[in-house]
Design a protein around this motif. Structure first.
Motif, PDB file in Angstrom:
ATOM      1  N   GLU A 104       0.859  -0.953  -0.168  1.00 31.63           N
ATOM      2  CA  GLU A 104       0.061  -0.021  -0.020  1.00 31.63           C
ATOM      3  C   GLU A 104       0.860   1.247  -0.074  1.00 31.63           C
ATOM      4  OE1 GLU A 104      -2.676  -0.774   3.240  1.00 31.63           O
ATOM      5  OE2 GLU A 104      -3.962  -1.828   2.011  1.00 31.63           O
ATOM      6  N   GLN A 105       2.030   1.245   0.424  1.00 28.77           N
ATOM      7  CA  GLN A 105       2.881   2.350   0.576  1.00 28.77           C
ATOM      8  C   GLN A 105       3.406   2.653  -0.953  1.00 28.77           C
ATOM      9  OE1 GLN A 105       6.008   2.144   3.402  1.00 28.77           O
ATOM     10  NE2 GLN A 105       4.804   0.997   4.783  1.00 28.77           N
ATOM     11  N   HIS A 106       3.442   1.837  -1.696  1.00 33.02           N
ATOM     12  CA  HIS A 106       3.777   1.962  -3.190  1.00 33.02           C
ATOM     13  C   HIS A 106       2.662   1.846  -4.218  1.00 33.02           C
ATOM     14  CE1 HIS A 106       7.658   1.073  -1.346  1.00 33.02           C
ATOM     15  NE2 HIS A 106       7.148  -0.004  -0.963  1.00 33.02           N
ATOM     16  N   ALA A 107       1.442   1.887  -3.626  1.00 29.90           N
ATOM     17  CA  ALA A 107       0.381   1.510  -4.603  1.00 29.90           C
ATOM     18  C   ALA A 107       0.025   2.822  -5.517  1.00 29.90           C
ATOM     19  CB  ALA A 107      -1.020   1.215  -3.716  1.00 29.90           C
ATOM     20  N   GLN A 108       0.210   3.908  -4.872  1.00 29.39           N
ATOM     21  CA  GLN A 108      -0.060   5.244  -5.851  1.00 29.39           C
ATOM     22  C   GLN A 108       0.828   5.124  -7.032  1.00 29.39           C
ATOM     23  OE1 GLN A 108      -2.491   7.020  -5.379  1.00 29.39           O
ATOM     24  NE2 GLN A 108      -2.569   8.066  -3.564  1.00 29.39           N
ATOM     25  N   MET A 109       2.176   4.740  -6.819  1.00 23.03           N
ATOM     26  CA  MET A 109       2.983   4.683  -7.793  1.00 23.03           C
ATOM     27  C   MET A 109       3.307   3.181  -8.713  1.00 23.03           C
ATOM     28  SD  MET A 109       7.119   5.556  -7.534  1.00 23.03           S
ATOM     29  CE  MET A 109       6.583   6.942  -6.514  1.00 23.03           C
ATOM     30  N   HIS A 110       2.712   2.288  -8.255  1.00 23.80           N
ATOM     31  CA  HIS A 110       2.907   1.016  -8.881  1.00 23.80           C
ATOM     32  C   HIS A 110       1.612   0.311  -8.792  1.00 23.80           C
ATOM     33  CE1 HIS A 110       7.186   1.810  -8.970  1.00 23.80           C
ATOM     34  NE2 HIS A 110       7.331   1.777  -7.495  1.00 23.80           N
ATOM     35  N   ILE A 115      -2.572  -3.935  -6.752  1.00 27.61           N
ATOM     36  CA  ILE A 115      -3.468  -5.118  -6.953  1.00 27.61           C
ATOM     37  C   ILE A 115      -2.958  -6.126  -5.905  1.00 27.61           C
ATOM     38  CG2 ILE A 115      -3.563  -7.227  -8.562  1.00 27.61           C
ATOM     39  CD1 ILE A 115      -3.318  -4.931 -10.798  1.00 27.61           C
ATOM     40  N   CYS A 116      -1.734  -6.237  -5.727  1.00 23.38           N
ATOM     41  CA  CYS A 116      -1.122  -7.159  -4.503  1.00 23.38           C
ATOM     42  C   CYS A 116      -1.755  -6.958  -3.201  1.00 23.38           C
ATOM     43  CB  CYS A 116       0.383  -7.125  -4.529  1.00 23.38           C
ATOM     44  SG  CYS A 116       1.139  -8.436  -3.540  1.00 23.38           S
ATOM     45  N   ALA A 117      -1.749  -5.725  -2.633  1.00 25.77           N
ATOM     46  CA  ALA A 117      -2.417  -5.226  -1.672  1.00 25.77           C
ATOM     47  C   ALA A 117      -3.634  -5.674  -1.381  1.00 25.77           C
ATOM     48  CB  ALA A 117      -2.188  -3.861  -1.272  1.00 25.77           C
ATOM     49  N   GLU A 118      -4.365  -5.373  -2.391  1.00 24.10           N
ATOM     50  CA  GLU A 118      -5.810  -5.804  -2.516  1.00 24.10           C
ATOM     51  C   GLU A 118      -6.181  -7.532  -2.071  1.00 24.10           C
ATOM     52  OE1 GLU A 118      -8.088  -4.729  -5.805  1.00 24.10           O
ATOM     53  OE2 GLU A 118      -7.876  -2.794  -5.259  1.00 24.10           O
ATOM     54  N   ALA A 119      -5.162  -8.346  -2.910  1.00 22.60           N
ATOM     55  CA  ALA A 119      -5.002  -9.863  -2.921  1.00 22.60           C
ATOM     56  C   ALA A 119      -4.612 -10.181  -1.221  1.00 22.60           C
ATOM     57  CB  ALA A 119      -4.039 -10.484  -3.753  1.00 22.60           C
ATOM     58  N   CYS A 120      -3.747  -9.424  -0.863  1.00 19.35           N
ATOM     59  CA  CYS A 120      -3.299  -9.993   0.512  1.00 19.35           C
ATOM     60  C   CYS A 120      -4.405  -9.659   1.521  1.00 19.35           C
ATOM     61  CB  CYS A 120      -1.864  -8.923   0.898  1.00 19.35           C
ATOM     62  SG  CYS A 120      -0.688  -9.607  -0.042  1.00 19.35           S
TER      63      CYS A 120
END
Length: 135
Positions: A104-110, A115-120
């Motif tokens: 989530e710390q990188h979600a704005q940029m990547h 997507i990974c944060a959501e799956a986790c």
């Protein structure tokens, strides 16, 4: 999830009171999360700022391994031990939370981190809910 559900339905013994629907969902979610974390870690390695993503890559790898192991353990029922299952589910929940927090710390940029944060988060919830249903 059709094959997971089918395999659970054909198991010749009682599943020890486990909620089959929650179990099937958790198994599927664990394997999906493992694949997503593996892909996210690989995508991080392709980013120009890879040095800044070291913790994310490591967390992705750890989470993928723990999710894979959890999915495999949940798929086995002979000689079932609820204490081991609870411990594995807790470890998976903790790993998924850590990975989601990091991604989530990188979600704005990547986008791959979003997507990974959501799956986790989905896997974290599935593990928590299955653990809560254990007798």
């Amino acid at each position: 999830m059709t094959h997971i559900t089918s395999m659970l339905e054909t198991y010749p013994k009682d599943l020890g009171g486990l909620d089959r629907e929650k179990l099937a969902e958790c198994i599927a979610t664990c394997f999906e999360c493992a694949q997503t974390c593996t892909a996210c870690g690989d995508a991080c390695l392709s980013e120009d700022m890879v040095a800044e993503l070291t913790k994310c890559i490591r967390t992705n790898a750890d989470c993928a391994d723990i999710c894979t192991t959890t999915g495999r353990i949940l798929s086995r029922h002979t000689g079932y031990d609820a204490n081991i299952t609870r411990a594995v589910l807790l470890a998976c929940e903790v790993a998924c939370k850590a990975c989601a927090d990091e991604c989530e710390q990188h979600a704005q940029m990547h986008e791959h981190c979003r997507i990974c944060a959501e799956a986790c988060r989905r896997c974290e919830t599935a593990c928590r809910e299955l653990a809560a249903s254990l007798s």
